[in-house]
Write a protein that holds these residues in place. Structure first.
Motif, PDB file in Angstrom:
ATOM      1  N   LEU A 180     -14.888   8.272   0.507  1.00  0.00           N
ATOM      2  CA  LEU A 180     -15.269   7.080   1.263  1.00  0.00           C
ATOM      3  C   LEU A 180     -14.047   6.292   1.700  1.00  0.00           C
ATOM      4  N   SER A 181     -13.061   6.206   0.851  1.00  0.00           N
ATOM      5  CA  SER A 181     -11.875   5.389   1.102  1.00  0.00           C
ATOM      6  C   SER A 181     -10.927   6.095   2.062  1.00  0.00           C
ATOM      7  N   ILE A 182     -10.453   5.348   3.043  1.00  0.00           N
ATOM      8  CA  ILE A 182      -9.450   5.880   3.958  1.00  0.00           C
ATOM      9  C   ILE A 182      -8.095   5.564   3.354  1.00  0.00           C
ATOM     10  N   ILE A 183      -7.332   6.602   3.038  1.00  0.00           N
ATOM     11  CA  ILE A 183      -6.031   6.386   2.412  1.00  0.00           C
ATOM     12  C   ILE A 183      -4.875   6.719   3.344  1.00  0.00           C
ATOM     13  N   GLY A 184      -5.179   7.258   4.532  1.00  0.00           N
ATOM     14  CA  GLY A 184      -4.113   7.573   5.462  1.00  0.00           C
ATOM     15  C   GLY A 184      -4.626   7.935   6.837  1.00  0.00           C
ATOM     16  N   VAL A 185      -3.715   7.916   7.803  1.00  0.00           N
ATOM     17  CA  VAL A 185      -4.017   8.340   9.175  1.00  0.00           C
ATOM     18  C   VAL A 185      -2.910   9.270   9.647  1.00  0.00           C
ATOM     19  N   TYR A 186      -3.245  10.100  10.616  1.00  0.00           N
ATOM     20  CA  TYR A 186      -2.249  10.993  11.216  1.00  0.00           C
ATOM     21  C   TYR A 186      -2.630  11.283  12.658  1.00  0.00           C
ATOM     22  N   SER A 187      -1.632  11.665  13.440  1.00  0.00           N
ATOM     23  CA  SER A 187      -1.852  12.021  14.836  1.00  0.00           C
ATOM     24  C   SER A 187      -2.597  13.352  14.895  1.00  0.00           C
ATOM     25  N   LEU A 188      -3.423  13.519  15.894  1.00  0.00           N
ATOM     26  CA  LEU A 188      -4.133  14.780  16.077  1.00  0.00           C
ATOM     27  C   LEU A 188      -3.328  15.778  16.912  1.00  0.00           C
ATOM     28  N   SER A 189      -2.107  15.411  17.281  1.00  0.00           N
ATOM     29  CA  SER A 189      -1.257  16.271  18.095  1.00  0.00           C
ATOM     30  C   SER A 189      -0.715  17.431  17.260  1.00  0.00           C
ATOM     31  N   ASN A 190      -0.817  18.631  17.808  1.00  0.00           N
ATOM     32  CA  ASN A 190      -0.250  19.808  17.154  1.00  0.00           C
ATOM     33  C   ASN A 190       1.120  20.167  17.706  1.00  0.00           C
ATOM     34  N   ALA A 191       1.711  19.261  18.475  1.00  0.00           N
ATOM     35  CA  ALA A 191       3.027  19.512  19.053  1.00  0.00           C
ATOM     36  C   ALA A 191       4.083  19.559  17.952  1.00  0.00           C
ATOM     37  N   ALA A 215       6.172  21.034  10.680  1.00  0.00           N
ATOM     38  CA  ALA A 215       5.918  21.919  11.813  1.00  0.00           C
ATOM     39  C   ALA A 215       5.171  21.239  12.963  1.00  0.00           C
ATOM     40  N   HIS A 216       4.331  20.248  12.642  1.00  0.00           N
ATOM     41  CA  HIS A 216       3.503  19.601  13.661  1.00  0.00           C
ATOM     42  C   HIS A 216       3.511  18.093  13.458  1.00  0.00           C
ATOM     43  N   LEU A 217       3.269  17.360  14.526  1.00  0.00           N
ATOM     44  CA  LEU A 217       3.154  15.902  14.407  1.00  0.00           C
ATOM     45  C   LEU A 217       1.964  15.528  13.528  1.00  0.00           C
ATOM     46  N   SER A 218       0.954  16.371  13.478  1.00  0.00           N
ATOM     47  CA  SER A 218      -0.204  16.085  12.623  1.00  0.00           C
ATOM     48  C   SER A 218       0.155  16.155  11.138  1.00  0.00           C
ATOM     49  N   ASP A 219       1.311  16.686  10.808  1.00  0.00           N
ATOM     50  CA  ASP A 219       1.773  16.716   9.416  1.00  0.00           C
ATOM     51  C   ASP A 219       2.413  15.394   8.997  1.00  0.00           C
ATOM     52  N   TRP A 220       2.633  14.505   9.961  1.00  0.00           N
ATOM     53  CA  TRP A 220       3.173  13.183   9.645  1.00  0.00           C
ATOM     54  C   TRP A 220       1.999  12.289   9.246  1.00  0.00           C
ATOM     55  N   ILE A 221       1.750  12.163   7.966  1.00  0.00           N
ATOM     56  CA  ILE A 221       0.627  11.369   7.471  1.00  0.00           C
ATOM     57  C   ILE A 221       1.139  10.008   7.020  1.00  0.00           C
ATOM     58  N   PHE A 222       0.529   8.966   7.549  1.00  0.00           N
ATOM     59  CA  PHE A 222       0.926   7.595   7.227  1.00  0.00           C
ATOM     60  C   PHE A 222      -0.076   7.013   6.245  1.00  0.00           C
TER      61      PHE A 222
END
Length: 187
Positions: A117-128, A147-154
């Motif tokens: 239920l809890s949102i603990i992070g966000v990330y871009s959906l870009s696979n670039a 490898a991908h921008l989607s791996d950058w989790i904030f």
């Protein structure tokens, strides 16, 4: 008379070849300029993504710090970062829900905590593939060689300390969602 005409034909032939070579060189320079411009634009979008991600990280930290002992330490919607419903007066952890700078879309992947239920992070959906591979500011060192921008989790400090969290969308629980869907009650 014939010699002058023949000389002019040869001369105009060389001028024509020279003109074709000049147009080809101008085309190559223009193409490389466009490629460099696109590269600079991607680099700027990545920098904007890091800045927006830092704002989300600070908002997750602020939400957790404002939580009482019996309160949830992570929001269940991103809108709760805009106006925290746990307080009678307006308490903001984030001023606006930013669009993803790499796509321009108001869509983010979200990482859910162990309670689903809890949102603990966000990330871009870009696979670039990111241009920036190293030399990150403190707090984002774990983005090196991704490898991908989607791996950058904030995410906030507390979420990074959770044992079940591996800081990747594949082992977390990614839920791509648009910001308009997040605003719906019960989502």
């Amino acid at each position: 008379m014939r010699v002058k005409t023949r000389y002019r034909q040869i001369q105009s032939g060389f001028t024509y070849v020279g003109l074709i070579v000049l147009v080809a060189i101008i085309g190559l320079v223009a193409a490389s300029t466009l490629k460099m411009g696109a590269l600079l634009q991607r680099r700027a979008a990545e920098q904007d993504l890091l800045e927006v991600g830092a704002a989300f990280t600070a908002a997750f930290n602020s939400y957790a710090e404002a939580s009482g002992p019996e309160q949830r330490r992570s929001p269940t919607t991103l809108n709760q970062l805009l106006r925290d419903p746990r307080f009678p007066s307006v308490k903001r952890h984030l001023r606006t829900l930013y669009a993803d700078p790499t796509s321009g879309e108001a869509e983010w992947g979200i990482v859910l905590g162990g309670d689903k239920l809890s949102i603990i992070g966000v990330y871009s959906l870009s696979n670039a593939k990111p241009i920036k591979q190293g030399n990150f500011t403190p707090g984002f060192e774990h983005f090196e060689n991704k490898a991908h921008l989607s791996d950058w989790i904030f995410m906030g400090r507390e979420a990074r300390l959770l044992p079940q969290q591996a800081n990747t969308p594949k082992s977390a629980t990614p839920v791509p969602t648009s910001l308009t869907d997040i605003a719906k009650p019960g989502s």
